[in-house]
Design a protein around this motif. Structure first.
Motif, PDB file in Angstrom:
ATOM      1  N   PHE A   1       0.824  -1.205   0.000  1.00  0.00           N
ATOM      2  CA  PHE A   1       0.000   0.000   0.000  1.00  0.00           C
ATOM      3  C   PHE A   1       0.863   1.261   0.000  1.00  0.00           C
ATOM      4  CE2 PHE A   1      -2.556   3.373   1.812  1.00  0.00           C
ATOM      5  CZ  PHE A   1      -3.720   3.260   1.080  1.00  0.00           C
ATOM      6  N   PHE A   2       1.925   1.246   0.810  1.00  0.00           N
ATOM      7  CA  PHE A   2       2.772   2.437   0.934  1.00  0.00           C
ATOM      8  C   PHE A   2       3.983   2.421   0.001  1.00  0.00           C
ATOM      9  CE2 PHE A   2       0.570   2.311   5.084  1.00  0.00           C
ATOM     10  CZ  PHE A   2      -0.057   3.542   5.000  1.00  0.00           C
ATOM     11  N   GLY A   3       4.089   1.408  -0.861  1.00  0.00           N
ATOM     12  CA  GLY A   3       5.184   1.345  -1.825  1.00  0.00           C
ATOM     13  C   GLY A   3       6.537   1.094  -1.192  1.00  0.00           C
ATOM     14  N   LEU A   4       6.571   0.400  -0.075  1.00  0.00           N
ATOM     15  CA  LEU A   4       7.830   0.063   0.602  1.00  0.00           C
ATOM     16  C   LEU A   4       8.370  -1.227   0.000  1.00  0.00           C
ATOM     17  CD1 LEU A   4       6.586   0.723   4.234  1.00  0.00           C
ATOM     18  CD2 LEU A   4       7.808   2.303   2.724  1.00  0.00           C
TER      19      LEU A   4
ATOM     20  N   VAL B   1      11.181  -9.672   1.343  1.00  0.00           N
ATOM     21  CA  VAL B   1      10.349 -10.479   2.232  1.00  0.00           C
ATOM     22  C   VAL B   1       8.912  -9.959   2.236  1.00  0.00           C
ATOM     23  CG1 VAL B   1       9.980 -11.438   4.545  1.00  0.00           C
ATOM     24  CG2 VAL B   1      12.300 -11.206   3.657  1.00  0.00           C
ATOM     25  N   LEU B   2       8.715  -8.653   2.273  1.00  0.00           N
ATOM     26  CA  LEU B   2       7.365  -8.112   2.213  1.00  0.00           C
ATOM     27  C   LEU B   2       6.953  -7.777   0.783  1.00  0.00           C
ATOM     28  CD1 LEU B   2       7.373  -5.755   5.326  1.00  0.00           C
ATOM     29  CD2 LEU B   2       6.520  -8.110   5.133  1.00  0.00           C
ATOM     30  N   PHE B   3       7.912  -7.756  -0.118  1.00  0.00           N
ATOM     31  CA  PHE B   3       7.682  -7.362  -1.508  1.00  0.00           C
ATOM     32  C   PHE B   3       8.565  -8.284  -2.344  1.00  0.00           C
ATOM     33  CE2 PHE B   3       5.970  -3.236  -3.254  1.00  0.00           C
ATOM     34  CZ  PHE B   3       6.047  -3.564  -4.586  1.00  0.00           C
ATOM     35  N   VAL B   4       8.015  -9.406  -2.840  1.00  0.00           N
ATOM     36  CA  VAL B   4       8.834 -10.440  -3.486  1.00  0.00           C
ATOM     37  C   VAL B   4       9.681  -9.861  -4.612  1.00  0.00           C
ATOM     38  CG1 VAL B   4       8.808 -12.629  -4.741  1.00  0.00           C
ATOM     39  CG2 VAL B   4       7.248 -12.295  -2.808  1.00  0.00           C
ATOM     40  N   TYR B   5       9.080  -9.124  -5.515  1.00  0.00           N
ATOM     41  CA  TYR B   5       9.809  -8.566  -6.662  1.00  0.00           C
ATOM     42  C   TYR B   5      10.170  -7.107  -6.351  1.00  0.00           C
ATOM     43  CZ  TYR B   5       7.991 -12.847  -8.545  1.00  0.00           C
ATOM     44  OH  TYR B   5       7.696 -14.184  -8.732  1.00  0.00           O
ATOM     45  N   TYR B   6      10.928  -6.948  -5.318  1.00  0.00           N
ATOM     46  CA  TYR B   6      11.218  -5.632  -4.730  1.00  0.00           C
ATOM     47  C   TYR B   6      12.058  -4.719  -5.609  1.00  0.00           C
ATOM     48  CZ  TYR B   6      15.722  -7.731  -3.790  1.00  0.00           C
ATOM     49  OH  TYR B   6      16.930  -8.346  -3.942  1.00  0.00           O
TER      50      TYR B   6
ATOM     51  N   PRO C   1      20.113 -11.110 -11.231  1.00  0.00           N
ATOM     52  CA  PRO C   1      19.800 -12.469 -10.768  1.00  0.00           C
ATOM     53  C   PRO C   1      18.362 -12.603 -10.264  1.00  0.00           C
ATOM     54  CG  PRO C   1      21.001 -11.296  -9.063  1.00  0.00           C
ATOM     55  CD  PRO C   1      20.952 -10.389 -10.278  1.00  0.00           C
ATOM     56  N   THR C   2      17.855 -13.812 -10.323  1.00  0.00           N
ATOM     57  CA  THR C   2      16.521 -14.092  -9.788  1.00  0.00           C
ATOM     58  C   THR C   2      16.595 -14.827  -8.443  1.00  0.00           C
ATOM     59  OG1 THR C   2      16.381 -16.137 -11.067  1.00  0.00           O
ATOM     60  CG2 THR C   2      15.418 -14.156 -12.057  1.00  0.00           C
ATOM     61  N   TRP C   3      17.798 -15.136  -7.971  1.00  0.00           N
ATOM     62  CA  TRP C   3      17.892 -15.884  -6.713  1.00  0.00           C
ATOM     63  C   TRP C   3      17.222 -15.175  -5.532  1.00  0.00           C
ATOM     64  CZ3 TRP C   3      20.001 -14.004  -2.372  1.00  0.00           C
ATOM     65  CH2 TRP C   3      20.957 -12.995  -2.463  1.00  0.00           C
ATOM     66  N   PRO C   4      17.211 -13.820  -5.470  1.00  0.00           N
ATOM     67  CA  PRO C   4      16.509 -13.219  -4.327  1.00  0.00           C
ATOM     68  C   PRO C   4      15.008 -13.549  -4.324  1.00  0.00           C
ATOM     69  CG  PRO C   4      17.979 -11.604  -5.318  1.00  0.00           C
ATOM     70  CD  PRO C   4      17.914 -12.777  -6.257  1.00  0.00           C
ATOM     71  N   TYR C   5      14.410 -13.680  -5.493  1.00  0.00           N
ATOM     72  CA  TYR C   5      12.997 -14.040  -5.584  1.00  0.00           C
ATOM     73  C   TYR C   5      12.807 -15.496  -5.159  1.00  0.00           C
ATOM     74  CZ  TYR C   5      13.673 -10.131  -8.808  1.00  0.00           C
ATOM     75  OH  TYR C   5      14.066  -8.958  -9.385  1.00  0.00           O
ATOM     76  N   TRP C   6      13.727 -16.349  -5.650  1.00  0.00           N
ATOM     77  CA  TRP C   6      13.650 -17.767  -5.279  1.00  0.00           C
ATOM     78  C   TRP C   6      13.832 -17.951  -3.774  1.00  0.00           C
ATOM     79  CZ3 TRP C   6      11.119 -20.715  -8.201  1.00  0.00           C
ATOM     80  CH2 TRP C   6      11.177 -20.606  -9.585  1.00  0.00           C
ATOM     81  N   ALA C   7      14.691 -17.163  -3.160  1.00  0.00           N
ATOM     82  CA  ALA C   7      14.886 -17.260  -1.711  1.00  0.00           C
ATOM     83  C   ALA C   7      13.588 -16.919  -0.978  1.00  0.00           C
ATOM     84  CB  ALA C   7      16.020 -16.343  -1.261  1.00  0.00           C
ATOM     85  N   GLN C   8      12.892 -15.899  -1.449  1.00  0.00           N
ATOM     86  CA  GLN C   8      11.630 -15.525  -0.812  1.00  0.00           C
ATOM     87  C   GLN C   8      10.541 -16.563  -1.068  1.00  0.00           C
ATOM     88  OE1 GLN C   8      10.960 -11.007  -0.861  1.00  0.00           O
ATOM     89  NE2 GLN C   8      12.390 -11.387  -2.553  1.00  0.00           N
ATOM     90  N   ILE C   9      10.521 -17.119  -2.275  1.00  0.00           N
ATOM     91  CA  ILE C   9       9.563 -18.184  -2.575  1.00  0.00           C
ATOM     92  C   ILE C   9       9.855 -19.400  -1.699  1.00  0.00           C
ATOM     93  CG2 ILE C   9       8.767 -19.788  -4.368  1.00  0.00           C
ATOM     94  CD1 ILE C   9       9.393 -17.455  -6.396  1.00  0.00           C
ATOM     95  N   ALA C  10      11.121 -19.707  -1.523  1.00  0.00           N
ATOM     96  CA  ALA C  10      11.503 -20.832  -0.651  1.00  0.00           C
ATOM     97  C   ALA C  10      11.067 -20.578   0.793  1.00  0.00           C
ATOM     98  CB  ALA C  10      13.007 -21.077  -0.720  1.00  0.00           C
TER      99      ALA C  10
END
Length: 130
Positions: A26-29, A33-38, A103-112
Protein backbone atom coordinates in the motif's frame (compact mmCIF):
# COMPACT_ATOMS: atom_id res chain seq x y z
CA UNK A 1 3.18 -26.65 23.13
CA UNK A 2 0.48 -28.82 21.63
CA UNK A 3 0.21 -29.38 17.89
CA UNK A 4 -3.07 -27.43 17.81
CA UNK A 5 -1.46 -24.49 19.61
CA UNK A 6 1.52 -24.59 17.25
CA UNK A 7 -0.78 -24.62 14.22
CA UNK A 8 -2.79 -21.69 15.58
CA UNK A 9 0.41 -19.76 16.35
CA UNK A 10 1.75 -20.37 12.83
CA UNK A 11 -1.54 -19.25 11.29
CA UNK A 12 -1.59 -16.09 13.40
CA UNK A 13 2.01 -15.40 12.39
CA UNK A 14 0.74 -15.57 8.81
CA UNK A 15 -1.91 -12.98 9.64
CA UNK A 16 0.83 -10.66 10.86
CA UNK A 17 3.02 -11.36 7.83
CA UNK A 18 0.21 -10.73 5.36
CA UNK A 19 -0.84 -7.52 7.12
CA UNK A 20 2.77 -6.30 6.96
CA UNK A 21 2.95 -7.28 3.28
CA UNK A 22 -0.30 -5.43 2.58
CA UNK A 23 1.06 -2.32 4.30
CA UNK A 24 4.33 -2.52 2.35
CA UNK A 25 2.45 -2.73 -0.96
CA UNK A 26 0.00 0.00 0.00
CA UNK A 27 2.77 2.44 0.93
CA UNK A 28 5.18 1.34 -1.82
CA UNK A 29 7.83 0.06 0.60
CA UNK A 30 9.76 -2.23 -1.68
CA UNK A 31 11.41 -4.29 1.05
CA UNK A 32 12.50 -7.88 0.43
CA UNK A 33 10.35 -10.48 2.23
CA UNK A 34 7.37 -8.11 2.21
CA UNK A 35 7.68 -7.36 -1.51
CA UNK A 36 8.83 -10.44 -3.49
CA UNK A 37 9.81 -8.57 -6.66
CA UNK A 38 11.22 -5.63 -4.73
CA UNK A 39 13.71 -4.45 -7.36
CA UNK A 40 11.53 -4.48 -10.45
CA UNK A 41 9.56 -1.61 -11.99
CA UNK A 42 6.07 -1.20 -10.57
CA UNK A 43 2.98 0.95 -10.75
CA UNK A 44 1.60 2.35 -7.50
CA UNK A 45 -2.01 1.62 -8.42
CA UNK A 46 -1.14 -2.06 -8.97
CA UNK A 47 0.45 -2.24 -5.54
CA UNK A 48 -2.65 -0.76 -3.95
CA UNK A 49 -4.67 -3.56 -5.59
CA UNK A 50 -2.17 -6.15 -4.35
CA UNK A 51 -2.37 -4.70 -0.83
CA UNK A 52 -6.13 -5.25 -0.70
CA UNK A 53 -5.82 -8.74 -2.17
CA UNK A 54 -3.21 -9.66 0.44
CA UNK A 55 -5.66 -8.61 3.16
CA UNK A 56 -7.85 -11.47 1.93
CA UNK A 57 -5.00 -13.83 2.86
CA UNK A 58 -4.85 -12.26 6.32
CA UNK A 59 -8.59 -12.79 6.73
CA UNK A 60 -8.39 -16.38 5.53
CA UNK A 61 -5.53 -17.19 7.90
CA UNK A 62 -7.37 -15.47 10.77
CA UNK A 63 -10.41 -17.63 10.07
CA UNK A 64 -8.27 -20.77 9.81
CA UNK A 65 -6.72 -19.98 13.21
CA UNK A 66 -10.24 -19.76 14.67
CA UNK A 67 -11.87 -22.58 12.72
CA UNK A 68 -9.77 -25.68 11.89
CA UNK A 69 -12.06 -26.65 8.99
CA UNK A 70 -10.70 -23.60 7.10
CA UNK A 71 -7.07 -24.76 7.37
CA UNK A 72 -7.11 -26.89 4.17
CA UNK A 73 -8.31 -23.87 2.19
CA UNK A 74 -5.51 -21.71 3.62
CA UNK A 75 -2.96 -24.41 2.80
CA UNK A 76 -4.30 -24.76 -0.73
CA UNK A 77 -4.24 -21.01 -1.36
CA UNK A 78 -0.68 -20.77 -0.06
CA UNK A 79 0.39 -23.72 -2.25
CA UNK A 80 -1.14 -21.98 -5.28
CA UNK A 81 0.75 -18.83 -4.30
CA UNK A 82 4.07 -20.70 -4.25
CA UNK A 83 3.24 -22.21 -7.65
CA UNK A 84 2.18 -18.83 -9.05
CA UNK A 85 5.26 -17.02 -7.80
CA UNK A 86 7.45 -19.80 -9.22
CA UNK A 87 5.72 -19.48 -12.58
CA UNK A 88 6.23 -15.70 -12.61
CA UNK A 89 9.90 -16.05 -11.66
CA UNK A 90 10.45 -18.48 -14.53
CA UNK A 91 8.51 -16.38 -17.02
CA UNK A 92 9.79 -14.41 -19.93
CA UNK A 93 7.65 -11.50 -18.77
CA UNK A 94 9.80 -11.13 -15.66
CA UNK A 95 13.01 -11.41 -17.69
CA UNK A 96 11.84 -8.43 -19.77
CA UNK A 97 11.58 -6.36 -16.59
CA UNK A 98 15.03 -7.26 -15.27
CA UNK A 99 18.28 -5.54 -16.06
CA UNK A 100 20.71 -7.65 -18.11
CA UNK A 101 22.42 -10.11 -15.79
CA UNK A 102 20.10 -9.30 -12.87
CA UNK A 103 19.80 -12.47 -10.77
CA UNK A 104 16.52 -14.09 -9.79
CA UNK A 105 17.89 -15.88 -6.71
CA UNK A 106 16.51 -13.22 -4.33
CA UNK A 107 13.00 -14.04 -5.58
CA UNK A 108 13.65 -17.77 -5.28
CA UNK A 109 14.89 -17.26 -1.71
CA UNK A 110 11.63 -15.52 -0.81
CA UNK A 111 9.56 -18.18 -2.58
CA UNK A 112 11.50 -20.83 -0.65
CA UNK A 113 10.71 -19.00 2.59
CA UNK A 114 7.01 -19.04 1.77
CA UNK A 115 7.24 -22.71 0.77
CA UNK A 116 8.98 -23.43 4.08
CA UNK A 117 6.17 -21.68 5.92
CA UNK A 118 3.71 -23.82 3.96
CA UNK A 119 5.63 -26.98 4.92
CA UNK A 120 5.60 -25.98 8.59
CA UNK A 121 1.86 -25.30 8.45
CA UNK A 122 1.23 -28.62 6.72
CA UNK A 123 3.26 -30.53 9.31
CA UNK A 124 1.50 -28.75 12.18
CA UNK A 125 -1.91 -29.37 10.60
CA UNK A 126 -1.17 -33.08 10.17
CA UNK A 127 0.02 -33.33 13.78
CA UNK A 128 -3.02 -31.42 15.05
CA UNK A 129 -5.37 -33.64 13.03
CA UNK A 130 -4.25 -36.82 14.77
Amino acid sequence: MTAKTLLRTLLLAGVGYFCAMAAAHFFGLKWPVLFVYYDTPFHAYQDKIISFAVLAYAGLFWQAAREPSAVPVALGVLALTVAGLSHVTLSGALVQELQPGQPTWPYWAQIAMIAGYLAALLAAWRAASR
